[in-house]
Motif scaffolding. Structure first.
Motif, short mmCIF file in Angstrom:
data_model
loop_
_atom_site.label_atom_id
_atom_site.label_comp_id
_atom_site.label_asym_id
_atom_site.label_seq_id
_atom_site.Cartn_x
_atom_site.Cartn_y
_atom_site.Cartn_z
N ASN A 185 3.60 -2.79 5.81
CA ASN A 185 4.29 -1.68 5.16
C ASN A 185 3.29 -0.71 4.54
O ASN A 185 3.37 0.51 4.72
CB ASN A 185 5.23 -2.24 4.09
CG ASN A 185 6.04 -1.16 3.39
OD1 ASN A 185 6.29 -0.10 3.95
ND2 ASN A 185 6.44 -1.42 2.15
N ILE A 186 2.32 -1.26 3.81
CA ILE A 186 1.33 -0.42 3.13
C ILE A 186 0.50 0.37 4.13
O ILE A 186 0.30 1.59 3.99
CB ILE A 186 0.42 -1.29 2.24
CG1 ILE A 186 1.24 -1.93 1.12
CG2 ILE A 186 -0.73 -0.47 1.67
CD1 ILE A 186 0.49 -3.00 0.33
N ILE A 187 0.01 -0.31 5.17
CA ILE A 187 -0.84 0.35 6.17
C ILE A 187 -0.07 1.45 6.90
O ILE A 187 -0.54 2.57 7.06
CB ILE A 187 -1.39 -0.68 7.17
CG1 ILE A 187 -2.35 -1.65 6.47
CG2 ILE A 187 -2.10 0.01 8.33
CD1 ILE A 187 -2.72 -2.87 7.30
N ALA A 188 1.14 1.11 7.36
CA ALA A 188 1.94 2.08 8.11
C ALA A 188 2.28 3.31 7.28
O ALA A 188 2.21 4.45 7.76
CB ALA A 188 3.21 1.41 8.64
N ASN A 189 2.66 3.09 6.02
CA ASN A 189 3.06 4.21 5.18
C ASN A 189 1.88 5.08 4.77
O ASN A 189 2.00 6.31 4.71
CB ASN A 189 3.79 3.69 3.93
CG ASN A 189 5.17 3.15 4.27
OD1 ASN A 189 5.70 3.40 5.34
ND2 ASN A 189 5.76 2.39 3.35
#
Length: 229
Positions: free
Chosen positions: A160-164
């Motif tokens: 989630n963190i990387i994609a966002n």
């Protein structure tokens, strides 16, 4: 019969070790050909195990990250075999730290993550950005470990963190039956059909997209297991 199966499984384990050593040596000689080598190796494993891959859906060319459920080493082998892009796996640091064998991570420029050190995340984000700019597709198992095949474990927040942070386009991939074909823990092999389902691109503007995706993957998994039964 049990003795024959044990012999077969141990021979396959030996084959894995020997061929991975050969692959790493070829990596050293021709590092720029690592994608071709990886694909040839995975196709060879498919032939030796005697399994088939049933692909449903297709890779979306817009996607630069795929998230998949994880049961077995076969998950990696299958996606390396069939996915058209040059995959960059986000793998456990313990693999990269292995003497000699860690080169399967280093030479193809995969990304290793230290799950015990949350401070490593900014470095991971930087490396992901670099790999995506080179046209690679990031692949991650958000469960963080192998499941038993009938339930998708809770997703970690890293994907989630990387994609966002990088505005990545995420495509979920559901893998069904890999543990029955190759159990990585016991190194037991059984011919069969592996099902790989490419799902629709995720709407990451929804703040709960990762949990929602896990729920959709679980629902699809249960539907397919019911159909098999």
């Amino acid at each position: 019969m049990k003795i024959l199966n044990k012999i077969k499984n141990w021979l396959y384990a030996l084959e894995i070790v020997i061929t991975v050593i050969i692959v790493v040596l070829i990596f050293f000689i021709a590092p720029s050909s690592n994608l071709w080598i990886r694909r040839k190796w995975t196709k060879m494993q498919r032939f030796l195990i005697g399994y088939k891959i049933d692909v449903i859906g297709s890779p979306d060319p817009r996607a630069n990250m795929i998230i998949a459920n994880h049961q077995s080493m076969l998950d990696i082998m299958a996606l390396e075999d069939i996915h058209p892009a040059n995959i960059c796996w986000i793998a456990k640091k313990e693999i990269e730290d292995l003497p000699f064998f860690g080169n399967v991570i280093r030479i193809p420029k995969m990304i290793s993550i230290d799950r015990k050190d949350p401070r490593s995340l900014p470095k991971i984000v930087k490396l992901v950005k670099e790999r995506v700019s080179q046209g690679r597709v990031i692949a991650i198992f958000p469960e963080g470990t192998r499941g038993n095949g009938d339930k998708i474990l809770k997703f970690k927040s890293g994907a989630n963190i990387i994609a966002n942070k990088l505005n990545l386009v995420v495509q979920p991939v559901l893998i069904i039956g890999s543990r029955k074909i190759l159990d990585s823990k016991s190194i037991s092999i059984n011919p069969g059909t592996l099902k790989v389902i490419y799902m629709d691109i995720v709407d990451t503007s929804n703040e709960n997209w990762l949990d929602d995706t896990r729920a959709k993957m679980q629902e699809l998994l249960e539907a397919n297991l019911t159909n098999i039964g």
